[in-house]
Design an enzyme around this catalytic site. Sequence first.
Site, short mmCIF file in Angstrom:
data_model
loop_
_atom_site.label_atom_id
_atom_site.label_comp_id
_atom_site.label_asym_id
_atom_site.label_seq_id
_atom_site.Cartn_x
_atom_site.Cartn_y
_atom_site.Cartn_z
N GLU A 289 0.82 -1.22 0.00
CA GLU A 289 0.00 0.00 0.00
C GLU A 289 0.85 1.26 0.00
O GLU A 289 0.49 2.27 0.63
CB GLU A 289 -1.00 -0.01 1.16
CG GLU A 289 -2.10 -1.06 0.98
CD GLU A 289 -3.33 -0.81 1.83
OE1 GLU A 289 -3.47 0.30 2.39
OE2 GLU A 289 -4.16 -1.72 1.92
N HIS B 5 -1.62 -1.71 10.46
CA HIS B 5 -1.12 -3.08 10.46
C HIS B 5 0.10 -3.18 11.38
O HIS B 5 0.78 -2.18 11.63
CB HIS B 5 -0.70 -3.51 9.06
CG HIS B 5 -1.85 -3.79 8.13
ND1 HIS B 5 -2.12 -5.03 7.62
CD2 HIS B 5 -2.80 -2.96 7.63
CE1 HIS B 5 -3.17 -4.97 6.82
NE2 HIS B 5 -3.60 -3.71 6.82
#
Length: 581
Positions: free
Chosen positions: A294, A565
């Site tokens: 990402e 995350h």
Amino acid sequence: MALRESPFANGFIAGLHSLSWWLIFPCFWFMDRMIAVCLTTTLEKKQRREEECYLGPLRVFFGLLIFLALFVLTAPVALIGFLMWVPLQATRRPFIYSQRTTTNPEEGAVKNLAEGREGFGFVTANLCLLPDSLARFNNLGHSQARANLIGKTIVQSVNRPQNCVVSPSSDTMSHCSRDNLLASSLYYGSIDSQTPSRPCLGFDSSLPLEEVVCESGGGGVGSNTNAANIIVGTEQNAGESDIAPDAAEVTKGNNFNQNSDRCKAGWKSQKLGDVPWEISPLFPANIDFVCLQEVFDKRAAQKLKDILSPTFSHVLYDVGIYAFHGCCSSFKFFNSGLFFASRYPVLDASFHCYPNGRGEDALAAKGLLSVKVQVGRNSQKNIVGYFNCTHLHAPEADGEIRNAQLTLVSKWISDFQALAKRDDEIVVFDILCGDFNFDNCSPYDSHEQKHKIFDDYRDPCRVGPGQEEPWVTGTLLEQPTMYDEEVLTPESLQRSLENEAVRRRFIAPPVGLDGGSCDYPEPGAPWVGRRIDYMLYREATLSQLCKTEIEEFTFITRLAGLTDHIPVGMRLCVSVNTEDL
């Protein structure tokens, strides 16, 4: 044959591409700001309440009007640039390769495996570095500032003096790592003095590493930069922050000192339940390869490359395709978001885009990046390794899409390695990592959990389909609570992950068959949460003379407040029978 750095075959096409993007960028940026000004993260809301600031509605109203006007004014120029940009994508290679040139022709390559053994460190992390407006839908903002801080945090953490922190990657390093530390540093990619790690109190670079003594306290180690300082918009120089936690706060599993001696003694059988593990507020100090997901924003990717390249001198970024390209029928507005950094030279690389994206995921060129790196050379053969990173389809309801993508991953890896294989090489590792967007505990993900790829690659955190090792923790944070005090700093997040009752509040829960949250199917099993970030390895494709053993597996809390995350790391010890070479 060395990789070409530019994604274009000649400078003329590269120049046209740059021109077209700069015609597009002002309009794109104004649109991004127009949306971002209307979206507020929970941390920003909390700060405004504490400061008793009530100008938020006025800021939104006038900001929206100003950026809307600028967007409309620049749209005609952006349209011209877009019409130039689209056809040029057919000539673009799906990644940019950055290589720091040095005077050492063998930089990054260890000449030989010392005593037939060598350790290699790997890290994977999802950073959610989208354009700022889109990142705010994930309760994250200020993508450029986060990219800057994340890059500096990684560099400072991995470049810290080796004896600063009690962890498997520092002063209780295994013999496999410690014996080769000085030798490896001679051949790693050059470490630019402009980005030094902050020395410990009393650190003398002239002393041998074994004699370095670090003192805890406010001056060198022990405290942490609060991520709130950067997320709310005031960027703090990471070089001025303390980078190491108190040594006593590093959590260990399975007594690492005993396990690390196995690498020194040579190859022995290892059960998955015997994996040395830790939850650490620092990145391991001896990382060799970094895989990020990402990193969609081009400027954020450039920042990361600039910051990491003095330490990781070989970088692949802006990975993926754009517009209409190849087998991907839908128009791609974003690249794959993959980013790869290595201390060792890249010999070959390949990218494949998934053809079956759906919904919002179809706007990005998610796929698989396969890389072949040279980690050494002896008198007869090159010593190489394979590294594969991916980001699978995201929506929870589309399990059949992820399952099909895993099948493509297996095929593409086999095809790449068949083409890249040479007779005069020794393959010492084969890694697959990334954000798989499914876990190994949710009944909803049972189809993906049984995929054959887990027969090819070993998952150190997994007992079997639907069953995790008891020491594993989930890696997906609940976005609404990610700025709570219990998880906002690396140390507080570490403590929360250690406590099962607290962990339940901040880690995303398993998904039941009905699509809602659920508890584990087996009563009494430890509550882990959704672990969707994977680090896998296999031995079947290695040279017959090689075997691997896990030195450590790490859940890293260093990026608390900077991403939703939890990064994971793994260190492999490679054993080679040098007598048969």
